[in-house]
Design a protein around this motif. Sequence first.
Motif, PDB file in Angstrom:
ATOM      1  N   ARG B  28     110.146  37.951 -47.715  1.00 56.88           N
ATOM      2  CA  ARG B  28     110.634  37.223 -48.888  1.00 56.88           C
ATOM      3  C   ARG B  28     111.863  36.431 -48.478  1.00 56.88           C
ATOM      4  O   ARG B  28     112.476  36.720 -47.457  1.00 56.88           O
ATOM      5  CB  ARG B  28     110.992  38.192 -50.005  1.00 56.88           C
ATOM      6  CG  ARG B  28     109.921  38.226 -51.096  1.00 56.88           C
ATOM      7  CD  ARG B  28     110.414  38.961 -52.306  1.00 56.88           C
ATOM      8  NE  ARG B  28     110.236  40.409 -52.136  1.00 56.88           N
ATOM      9  CZ  ARG B  28     111.153  41.290 -52.500  1.00 56.88           C
ATOM     10  NH1 ARG B  28     112.285  40.896 -53.013  1.00 56.88           N
ATOM     11  NH2 ARG B  28     110.930  42.567 -52.345  1.00 56.88           N
ATOM     12  N   THR B  32     117.058  36.577 -52.600  1.00 60.62           N
ATOM     13  CA  THR B  32     117.277  37.848 -53.301  1.00 60.62           C
ATOM     14  C   THR B  32     118.633  38.438 -52.907  1.00 60.62           C
ATOM     15  O   THR B  32     119.383  38.907 -53.747  1.00 60.62           O
ATOM     16  CB  THR B  32     116.174  38.870 -52.944  1.00 60.62           C
ATOM     17  OG1 THR B  32     115.080  38.170 -52.380  1.00 60.62           O
ATOM     18  CG2 THR B  32     115.747  39.631 -54.152  1.00 60.62           C
ATOM     19  N   TRP B  33     118.911  38.415 -51.614  1.00 59.28           N
ATOM     20  CA  TRP B  33     120.196  38.930 -51.125  1.00 59.28           C
ATOM     21  C   TRP B  33     121.341  38.098 -51.731  1.00 59.28           C
ATOM     22  O   TRP B  33     122.342  38.638 -52.191  1.00 59.28           O
ATOM     23  CB  TRP B  33     120.244  38.861 -49.590  1.00 59.28           C
ATOM     24  CG  TRP B  33     121.617  39.167 -49.076  1.00 59.28           C
ATOM     25  CD1 TRP B  33     122.186  40.404 -48.940  1.00 59.28           C
ATOM     26  CD2 TRP B  33     122.611  38.213 -48.692  1.00 59.28           C
ATOM     27  NE1 TRP B  33     123.476  40.277 -48.483  1.00 59.28           N
ATOM     28  CE2 TRP B  33     123.754  38.949 -48.328  1.00 59.28           C
ATOM     29  CE3 TRP B  33     122.638  36.827 -48.611  1.00 59.28           C
ATOM     30  CZ2 TRP B  33     124.931  38.333 -47.883  1.00 59.28           C
ATOM     31  CZ3 TRP B  33     123.809  36.210 -48.173  1.00 59.28           C
ATOM     32  CH2 TRP B  33     124.931  36.963 -47.814  1.00 59.28           C
ATOM     33  N   GLY B  35     121.352  36.410 -54.511  1.00 57.98           N
ATOM     34  CA  GLY B  35     121.479  36.747 -55.931  1.00 57.98           C
ATOM     35  C   GLY B  35     122.250  38.037 -56.134  1.00 57.98           C
ATOM     36  O   GLY B  35     123.098  38.153 -57.029  1.00 57.98           O
ATOM     37  N   HIS B  36     121.977  39.017 -55.280  1.00 64.74           N
ATOM     38  CA  HIS B  36     122.678  40.300 -55.390  1.00 64.74           C
ATOM     39  C   HIS B  36     124.167  40.115 -55.094  1.00 64.74           C
ATOM     40  O   HIS B  36     125.028  40.683 -55.744  1.00 64.74           O
ATOM     41  CB  HIS B  36     122.065  41.301 -54.419  1.00 64.74           C
ATOM     42  CG  HIS B  36     122.304  42.725 -54.807  1.00 64.74           C
ATOM     43  ND1 HIS B  36     121.745  43.281 -55.937  1.00 64.74           N
ATOM     44  CD2 HIS B  36     123.042  43.700 -54.244  1.00 64.74           C
ATOM     45  CE1 HIS B  36     122.143  44.530 -56.026  1.00 64.74           C
ATOM     46  NE2 HIS B  36     122.926  44.821 -55.026  1.00 64.74           N
ATOM     47  N   TYR B  87     120.273  41.849 -63.732  1.00 62.66           N
ATOM     48  CA  TYR B  87     119.757  41.277 -62.484  1.00 62.66           C
ATOM     49  C   TYR B  87     120.123  42.197 -61.313  1.00 62.66           C
ATOM     50  O   TYR B  87     119.280  42.539 -60.475  1.00 62.66           O
ATOM     51  CB  TYR B  87     120.345  39.880 -62.248  1.00 62.66           C
ATOM     52  CG  TYR B  87     119.797  39.229 -60.989  1.00 62.66           C
ATOM     53  CD1 TYR B  87     118.736  38.340 -61.058  1.00 62.66           C
ATOM     54  CD2 TYR B  87     120.329  39.543 -59.740  1.00 62.66           C
ATOM     55  CE1 TYR B  87     118.215  37.768 -59.903  1.00 62.66           C
ATOM     56  CE2 TYR B  87     119.804  38.981 -58.585  1.00 62.66           C
ATOM     57  CZ  TYR B  87     118.761  38.092 -58.678  1.00 62.66           C
ATOM     58  OH  TYR B  87     118.250  37.547 -57.524  1.00 62.66           O
ATOM     59  N   HIS B  88     121.385  42.604 -61.280  1.00 63.13           N
ATOM     60  CA  HIS B  88     121.909  43.461 -60.221  1.00 63.13           C
ATOM     61  C   HIS B  88     121.161  44.798 -60.195  1.00 63.13           C
ATOM     62  O   HIS B  88     120.784  45.297 -59.145  1.00 63.13           O
ATOM     63  CB  HIS B  88     123.398  43.676 -60.480  1.00 63.13           C
ATOM     64  CG  HIS B  88     124.157  44.253 -59.330  1.00 63.13           C
ATOM     65  ND1 HIS B  88     124.624  43.491 -58.293  1.00 63.13           N
ATOM     66  CD2 HIS B  88     124.546  45.527 -59.061  1.00 63.13           C
ATOM     67  CE1 HIS B  88     125.266  44.276 -57.435  1.00 63.13           C
ATOM     68  NE2 HIS B  88     125.234  45.514 -57.882  1.00 63.13           N
ATOM     69  N   LYS B  90     118.112  45.450 -61.431  1.00 66.40           N
ATOM     70  CA  LYS B  90     116.716  45.243 -61.025  1.00 66.40           C
ATOM     71  C   LYS B  90     116.626  45.166 -59.504  1.00 66.40           C
ATOM     72  O   LYS B  90     115.838  45.875 -58.880  1.00 66.40           O
ATOM     73  CB  LYS B  90     116.180  43.966 -61.672  1.00 66.40           C
ATOM     74  CG  LYS B  90     114.793  43.573 -61.226  1.00 66.40           C
ATOM     75  CD  LYS B  90     114.349  42.309 -61.933  1.00 66.40           C
ATOM     76  CE  LYS B  90     113.178  41.651 -61.219  1.00 66.40           C
ATOM     77  NZ  LYS B  90     113.535  41.046 -59.923  1.00 66.40           N
ATOM     78  N   HIS B  91     117.473  44.349 -58.892  1.00 65.03           N
ATOM     79  CA  HIS B  91     117.399  44.190 -57.448  1.00 65.03           C
ATOM     80  C   HIS B  91     117.793  45.463 -56.713  1.00 65.03           C
ATOM     81  O   HIS B  91     117.177  45.833 -55.716  1.00 65.03           O
ATOM     82  CB  HIS B  91     118.280  43.014 -56.997  1.00 65.03           C
ATOM     83  CG  HIS B  91     118.234  42.815 -55.522  1.00 65.03           C
ATOM     84  ND1 HIS B  91     119.286  43.142 -54.717  1.00 65.03           N
ATOM     85  CD2 HIS B  91     117.252  42.384 -54.720  1.00 65.03           C
ATOM     86  CE1 HIS B  91     118.943  42.896 -53.459  1.00 65.03           C
ATOM     87  NE2 HIS B  91     117.728  42.433 -53.438  1.00 65.03           N
ATOM     88  N   GLU B  94     114.953  47.983 -56.991  1.00 62.83           N
ATOM     89  CA  GLU B  94     113.833  47.546 -56.149  1.00 62.83           C
ATOM     90  C   GLU B  94     114.099  47.869 -54.688  1.00 62.83           C
ATOM     91  O   GLU B  94     113.205  48.324 -53.971  1.00 62.83           O
ATOM     92  CB  GLU B  94     113.610  46.030 -56.317  1.00 62.83           C
ATOM     93  CG  GLU B  94     112.851  45.676 -57.578  1.00 62.83           C
ATOM     94  CD  GLU B  94     112.811  44.174 -57.848  1.00 62.83           C
ATOM     95  OE1 GLU B  94     112.066  43.769 -58.742  1.00 62.83           O
ATOM     96  OE2 GLU B  94     113.532  43.414 -57.167  1.00 62.83           O
ATOM     97  N   THR B  95     115.352  47.676 -54.254  1.00 63.93           N
ATOM     98  CA  THR B  95     115.709  47.969 -52.861  1.00 63.93           C
ATOM     99  C   THR B  95     115.534  49.451 -52.562  1.00 63.93           C
ATOM    100  O   THR B  95     115.010  49.826 -51.509  1.00 63.93           O
ATOM    101  CB  THR B  95     117.166  47.545 -52.592  1.00 63.93           C
ATOM    102  OG1 THR B  95     117.315  46.193 -52.989  1.00 63.93           O
ATOM    103  CG2 THR B  95     117.525  47.693 -51.129  1.00 63.93           C
ATOM    104  N   LYS B 115     110.779  45.959 -62.894  1.00 61.94           N
ATOM    105  CA  LYS B 115     110.841  44.580 -63.416  1.00 61.94           C
ATOM    106  C   LYS B 115     110.754  44.591 -64.936  1.00 61.94           C
ATOM    107  O   LYS B 115     111.595  43.996 -65.624  1.00 61.94           O
ATOM    108  CB  LYS B 115     109.699  43.749 -62.853  1.00 61.94           C
ATOM    109  CG  LYS B 115     109.964  43.195 -61.466  1.00 61.94           C
ATOM    110  CD  LYS B 115     108.889  42.179 -61.107  1.00 61.94           C
ATOM    111  CE  LYS B 115     108.435  42.283 -59.664  1.00 61.94           C
ATOM    112  NZ  LYS B 115     109.435  42.431 -58.656  1.00 61.94           N
TER     113      LYS B 115
END
Lengths: 143, 134
Positions: B28, B32-33, B35-36, B87-88, B90-91, B94-95, B115
């Motif tokens: 990906r 994503t990184w 955004g975090h 957002y934080h 969710k990511h 997921e990680t 999600k």
Amino acid sequence: MKDVRDALYVARNTEGKLVRRPMSPHLQVWRWTPAMAVSIMHRVTGVGLAIGTLLMTWWLVAAATSEQAFANVQWFLGSVLGIFVLFCWTLALMLHFFSGLRHLAWDAGWGFENRAYRTTSWFVIGAGIVTALLIWIVGLAVW
Amino acid sequence: MSDTRNAPHVDMLRSPLGRVRGLGSAHRGAVTWWGHMLTSISLVPLTLWFIWSMVGLVGASREEVALWLTRPVPLALMLLLLVATFYHMKHGLETVVEDYVHAAAPKFALLLAIKGISILLGLLCIISVLRLGL
């Protein structure tokens, strides 16, 4: 053998006998260090805070719904269990906050040396606990 | 720190092929990184403001909470905090799942659940804040 990766673990020992190779040692064999503790704590508090968002959602939705719904959530937050959960949430937030600051410093390239790593680990633990206690002292004083 | 002046220096962490394809080791983009990282930075002042506000609202009635949110600055900061937080969250979750859950079916189910739940909780919070504040 269900997985092809398992085949890589099969070998002969010095006597020629077929054995399963040992896997590399994991958490249980290492001596606990502040660095390791803070790293694990960052993930644990992160997951804890995610669960804590349920409480924030409940509080906001109740406030937007009705007097009765808001009274219910306020009753829970004022109960012994509620205060305990809120305190754990504050502590998790502050530990994650200071550990997160350290992650940002790492992203900027600072603090990878052994000495800094050790010092900042203790700083994260100390600052997290002290600020959580301070928030509660101020909070209880204004209550 | 050791002397790195003459050491080979790499500014770009992604390989040229990875850059062309827009893929990293996680298959990906680096977005994503990023955004975090952005949500982390914005959550530093927002979290401090949120704690300050919550301490001020200890024991507040429903009217006082609503009154607080009708002021433009708390309303705007609260909405920012909620978007950044979910957002934080969710990511981050997921990680954790990507790191520790390896079986395909539970991993897929958990990632979908994260999600969905993040979006649902975020939406509930935002709608509640807007109902109180507007």
